[in-house]
Structures are given as C-alpha cells and as structure tokens.
Motif scaffolding. Structure first.
Motif, PDB file in Angstrom:
ATOM      1  N   CYS A  65       4.788   9.608  -2.150  1.00  0.00           N
ATOM      2  CA  CYS A  65       4.302   8.667  -1.159  1.00  0.00           C
ATOM      3  C   CYS A  65       4.790   9.140   0.205  1.00  0.00           C
ATOM      4  O   CYS A  65       5.933   9.554   0.354  1.00  0.00           O
ATOM      5  CB  CYS A  65       4.815   7.257  -1.432  1.00  0.00           C
ATOM      6  SG  CYS A  65       4.197   6.069  -0.206  1.00  0.00           S
ATOM      7  N   MET A  94       5.072   7.234   2.782  1.00  0.00           N
ATOM      8  CA  MET A  94       5.932   6.260   3.429  1.00  0.00           C
ATOM      9  C   MET A  94       7.322   6.739   3.036  1.00  0.00           C
ATOM     10  O   MET A  94       7.720   6.663   1.867  1.00  0.00           O
ATOM     11  CB  MET A  94       5.641   4.861   2.921  1.00  0.00           C
ATOM     12  CG  MET A  94       4.400   4.306   3.612  1.00  0.00           C
ATOM     13  SD  MET A  94       3.276   3.581   2.459  1.00  0.00           S
ATOM     14  CE  MET A  94       1.973   3.060   3.559  1.00  0.00           C
ATOM     15  N   MET A 101       9.429   7.265  -5.164  1.00  0.00           N
ATOM     16  CA  MET A 101       8.028   7.689  -5.261  1.00  0.00           C
ATOM     17  C   MET A 101       7.878   9.176  -4.974  1.00  0.00           C
ATOM     18  O   MET A 101       7.289   9.588  -3.974  1.00  0.00           O
ATOM     19  CB  MET A 101       7.144   6.885  -4.311  1.00  0.00           C
ATOM     20  CG  MET A 101       7.165   5.395  -4.618  1.00  0.00           C
ATOM     21  SD  MET A 101       5.875   4.517  -3.735  1.00  0.00           S
ATOM     22  CE  MET A 101       4.608   4.435  -4.991  1.00  0.00           C
ATOM     23  N   PRO A 148       0.833  -1.202   0.000  1.00  0.00           N
ATOM     24  CA  PRO A 148       0.000   0.000   0.000  1.00  0.00           C
ATOM     25  C   PRO A 148       0.873   1.259   0.000  1.00  0.00           C
ATOM     26  O   PRO A 148       2.020   1.218   0.452  1.00  0.00           O
ATOM     27  CB  PRO A 148      -0.785  -0.110   1.317  1.00  0.00           C
ATOM     28  CG  PRO A 148      -0.008  -1.027   2.182  1.00  0.00           C
ATOM     29  CD  PRO A 148       0.822  -1.906   1.286  1.00  0.00           C
ATOM     30  N   HIS A 149       0.336   2.335  -0.519  1.00  0.00           N
ATOM     31  CA  HIS A 149       1.042   3.618  -0.523  1.00  0.00           C
ATOM     32  C   HIS A 149       0.130   4.720  -0.017  1.00  0.00           C
ATOM     33  O   HIS A 149      -1.088   4.624  -0.131  1.00  0.00           O
ATOM     34  CB  HIS A 149       1.549   3.935  -1.934  1.00  0.00           C
ATOM     35  CG  HIS A 149       2.486   2.896  -2.455  1.00  0.00           C
ATOM     36  ND1 HIS A 149       3.752   2.728  -1.950  1.00  0.00           N
ATOM     37  CD2 HIS A 149       2.321   1.922  -3.392  1.00  0.00           C
ATOM     38  CE1 HIS A 149       4.339   1.714  -2.569  1.00  0.00           C
ATOM     39  NE2 HIS A 149       3.479   1.203  -3.443  1.00  0.00           N
ATOM     40  N   ALA A 150       0.757   5.745   0.544  1.00  0.00           N
ATOM     41  CA  ALA A 150       0.013   6.889   1.079  1.00  0.00           C
ATOM     42  C   ALA A 150       0.369   8.108   0.242  1.00  0.00           C
ATOM     43  O   ALA A 150       1.369   8.771   0.482  1.00  0.00           O
ATOM     44  CB  ALA A 150       0.391   7.114   2.545  1.00  0.00           C
ATOM     45  N   HIS A 160       9.755   5.075   0.832  1.00  0.00           N
ATOM     46  CA  HIS A 160       9.308   4.986  -0.568  1.00  0.00           C
ATOM     47  C   HIS A 160       9.567   6.310  -1.281  1.00  0.00           C
ATOM     48  O   HIS A 160      10.011   6.340  -2.428  1.00  0.00           O
ATOM     49  CB  HIS A 160       7.812   4.678  -0.641  1.00  0.00           C
ATOM     50  CG  HIS A 160       7.450   3.307  -0.168  1.00  0.00           C
ATOM     51  ND1 HIS A 160       6.143   2.886  -0.055  1.00  0.00           N
ATOM     52  CD2 HIS A 160       8.221   2.260   0.230  1.00  0.00           C
ATOM     53  CE1 HIS A 160       6.127   1.629   0.389  1.00  0.00           C
ATOM     54  NE2 HIS A 160       7.374   1.228   0.571  1.00  0.00           N
TER      55      HIS A 160
HETATM   56 CU    CU Z   1       4.656   4.097  -0.737  1.00  0.00          CU
END
Ligand code: CU
Ligand code: C2O
Length: 475
Positions: A458, A460, A468, A405-407, A463
């Motif tokens: 992202c 995270m 990202m 999952p990514h935020a 990431h």
């Molecule tokens: Cu991510």
C-alpha cells in the motif's frame, strides 16, 4: 537478493570473480551525475512563516522540494550516483518505471540501504513514456514525509507537444502534504503513530504545489497546457477540481488513455494523471486548483492567472498521446489466478495474522507495530505472495475488507484494470498504483515479464509500515 552497497563491496572484498555480478554502472561510474540526498530547508509555508527543515535531493547546488525534475527520452538510460549525506541509510525507488530489478531501489529486498556517507550507482533504461517520480524507499514513512521525492519525466516517443490538438506547453505539478507545527517545522515524533496507521495514515495539514503553499501559476489566454500531476503525499488522497479549465485526462500513471473529460481528478498517493486544460481567452481571468480534503470543503491549493498575449485556441478535440507499444497485453484465456485480501485497521481489525512466522491476535500484532495484513500475513517478507514464470499472465483479485481505502502499488510492472466493484477505476485503465475503496474488489491482470523480486504494497506509507507489504517473484 540483498547486495552490499558498491563501496562496501569494493572495500570489503576485491575479488575479481564478483565483478561480473555488479551492474555495468560501476565501469561508467566516473561520469554519472550525482543525486545527493541531504538535509536542507524550504519555504513550504506562506511568506511570513519560517523556512522548514527538510530532507532533499539535489543534482547540483542546494537541495529542493520537490527534488529536481529528471527528464529522459523514452528508451534511454537514467544514470545517477546517489550520494547519501543524510543521517540515515536510504535508497531511491523509481516509481512506475518497468526497471531492471537490481536498480529498483526497494530496500531491503533489491538492495541494502545505502549508509550515510556512502553511494550507490543507479543506471537503468526507462522504457515507457510518461509521468513518473522517484522517492526514498527506506524508512519511507519518515523519509518521504521529510521531502525525499521528485518528478521523473520520460518524454513522448513521437512529437506530441505543439501538434494539432495537443498542448503547446507542459507543466509538472508535484502535489504534497506536510504535517507542520505552528512554526512550520515538520512534526517529527509521529512517524510510527499506530493510531494514524490504523486509520487513513499520517495525514498532513499543509498541501503544497511544487513545494509552495498556494503558488500562482500563469496561463496565456487561449493556451492549451498539459499538466503532469503527481501525488507524492504519504497518505492523502487528493480529489482535484480545475473550474473553468475543462480538464481532459490523457494519461494515468504515465500510460495514455483515450482523452476523456473529467469533472474532478482523483489521485491516490503515488498516482499520476496527465491532464490537458484550456485557458479562457479573457485576460485577467483567474481560477484556482481546488482540493477536497475529504469533507467536501474544497480548498484552494494554487491559483491560475490568465495574462499576456492571446494564443489561438486549439481545436476542441484533444490529440491522444502516442501509444506506448512496449507493454505486452495480458492473455486472459488461462491466467495464473492470485488473490490479495486486505484486512485490518480501525473499526474492523482482524482476528489474527502471521508476523515473523508467529500467529498473533490483533492486540499482539499491534504491540509489534502491525495493524494490517495481506492474505493473513503482516509485513510478509519471509516468502513471496506468489511466483510467476516469466511471460505468464497473472490475474490478481484484490479485496479490501477494511474500512479505509488503499493505494496498492506493484513494483516493476504496469497492470490493466479488468473489473471493479467501486467507482475509483475504469476497466481498461493501465496503472502501477490503484485505489481500492472500503469493501471493494478489483481485478487486475498483467504479464509478469520482468524477472526479479518485486514489492507489492500500500502506498499509504503508514499502512505499508504497519503490515501492508509483501512481494512476488518473477523467474
Ligand atoms: Cu493502505
Ligand atoms: Cu512508490 Cu514501493 O513505492
């Protein structure tokens, strides 16, 4: 786009012609209150463990984790002189504030990071009520993990607290996740751990609430409280349960939602939720704030103890928060269509991506510290992902073609969730950071009404650091 820090500018050239380009804050300078970033220590781990060396913000006295709560009225100015007493350059980002671009703190895109010993004046309007936070935005994997984060609260525009059906009190709960050694020091040699970056990010092993492991919080019998929950962790998605307190969600990322009952509350890194809880009437009752670390083994991260004199319970229906009325609604008849394809990470990888103008295979990317890409670009900072005219509605379709999952966070804007394939989001939610599960697609829309260059990444942070990251321009 990158501008020298103010002090560098002043000592560098004393040209008057340049003065008009400087933010107004220069002239208000003397009365700006200081926000000092410095090394300090904090009692993160339970009593009996040593204090943890951390990096902190302070407005006065010693620095704390989380940083001091900054609180302003909606539509008024936040004014702070960042003084950098850290051993590294830094910048402060005001997460979720639809801010003037030059104040966004998104180093190196909107400002040069502030070198040790120097300062930068932040002076901007906070237009929308709600729960926000501020955090370091240079070498964020390290700086946020060391503690550089604090709550930023923009008060309701009309009275809500104390009104019928509303809460009588509010409590800000900053949830963080730390990777600590057995002697409670932060594990320091893994900021760029590529293995972690290719998975869920640099995960911690100690969750704190307002900087303490498992604190006790007191509620009065019958009391209705508004919790402002903020996930400042660098990687951990927090699924929360408040058994016995019937949590109802009233805002996401600062934006009001029609009150809705929640079984659990899901907070990705950087996300916020405002939740109303009702304490039972029995004195001496106790419950816990529970966190699911991802394996369904709920752990206790705080205790709620009911004590003191009873309050008359509020009526069952929760009073909605006053609407923002500041966010333009997307016009969906003929929007500018853009896509965001997320690729990379362990177990899926990607065939190739462009990094610094060169097409590389996965192995070569990894040797450059890159394991993720947006639209085929790893850390694509050379050119914007897209450009939008001021006032144009952008429809962005985001597809997560990875196993994690990514935020995803957009700077300078809040967006509406239109459609999703997964379970994380409700259509109609307005957010600044959104969780997208493995193999999910999410469609969002927003009016690009804030001129400038805005990061899209992202949250995270491992990431973000390993590919990202991108940006878009509104002009
Ligand atoms: Cu991510
Ligand atoms: Cu809260 Cu670019 O970040």
């Amino acid at each position: 786009m990158t501008q020298p820090s103010r002090r560098t500018f002043l000592t560098g050239t004393a040209s008057l012609a340049g003065v008009a380009l400087l933010p107004k804050a220069l002239f208000a300078g003397a009365d700006l209150s200081v926000l000092r970033a410095a090394e300090s220590t904090a009692q993160l781990a339970p009593a009996g463990y040593p204090r943890t060396p951390v990096w902190t913000y302070a407005t006065e006295g010693a620095g704390t984790v989380p940083g001091p709560e900054i609180r302003v009225a909606a539509g008024s100015r936040v004014q702070h002189r960042l003084v950098n007493d850290l051993p590294q350059p830094t910048a402060v980002h005001w997460h979720g504030i639809r801010i003037e671009n030059a104040m966004d703190g998104a180093a190196p895109l909107t400002q040069a990071p502030v070198p040790p010993g120097q300062s930068f004046d932040y002076d901007f309007v906070a237009p929308d009520p709600g729960t926000y936070w501020y955090h370091a935005h240079n070498r964020s994997t390290e700086q946020v993990a060391r503690g550089l984060a604090g709550p930023l609260i923009v008060e309701d525009r009309e009275p809500w607290l104390g009104e019928p059906g509303a809460a009588s009190r509010e409590l800000t709960l900053v949830l963080d996740d730390w990777l600590l050694d057995a002697d409670a020091t932060i594990v320091e040699d893994r900021w760029d751990d590529l293995h972690a970056a290719a998975h869920g990010g640099r995960m911690g092993n100690t969750v704190t609430v307002n900087g303490n492991a498992n604190p006790e919080l007191t509620l009065r019998p019958g009391e209705r409280v508004r919790l402002r929950l903020i996930n400042t962790a660098t990687a951990r998605i927090m699924q929360l349960d408040l058994p016995g307190l019937s949590p109802r969600l009233i805002a996401l990322d600062g934006h009001p939602v029609p009150p809705r009952a929640m079984e659990t509350i899901l907070l990705g890194p950087a996300q916020r939720a405002d939740v109303v809880i009702d304490a039972p009437l029995d004195p001496d009752w106790q419950t816990t704030l529970l966190l699911d670390p991802g394996n369904d083994e709920w752990v206790n991260i705080a205790t709620f103890a009911v004590s003191g004199e009873s309050l008359t319970p509020a009526k069952a229906d929760v009073r909605p928060l006053p609407a923002w009325r500041t966010l333009p609604a997307p016009v969906l008849t003929n929007p500018q269509r853009e896509t965001l394809l997320m690729e990379g990470g362990a177990m899926r990888g990607m065939r190739e991506a462009v990094y610094r103008g060169e097409t590389m295979d996965f192995r070569e990317l990894a040797s450059n510290g890159m394991v993720w890409a947006f639209n085929g670009f790893a850390h694509g900072m050379d050119a914007p992902m897209f450009r939008a005219a001021v006032g144009r509605t952008v429809h962005l379709e985001m597809t997560n073609r990875s196993m994690f999952p990514h935020a995803i966070h957009l700077h300078g804007h809040h967006f509406e969730v239109l459609r999703r394939s997964g379970a994380f989001n409700m259509p109609g939610d307005v957010r600044d950071t959104v969780l997208i599960g493995a193999d999910e697609t999410l469609e969002i829309a927003f009016v690009a009404d804030n001129p400038g260059v805005w990061m899209l990444h992202c949250h995270m942070l491992s990431h973000q650091a390993s590919g990202m990251m991108g940006w878009f321009e509104v002009a």
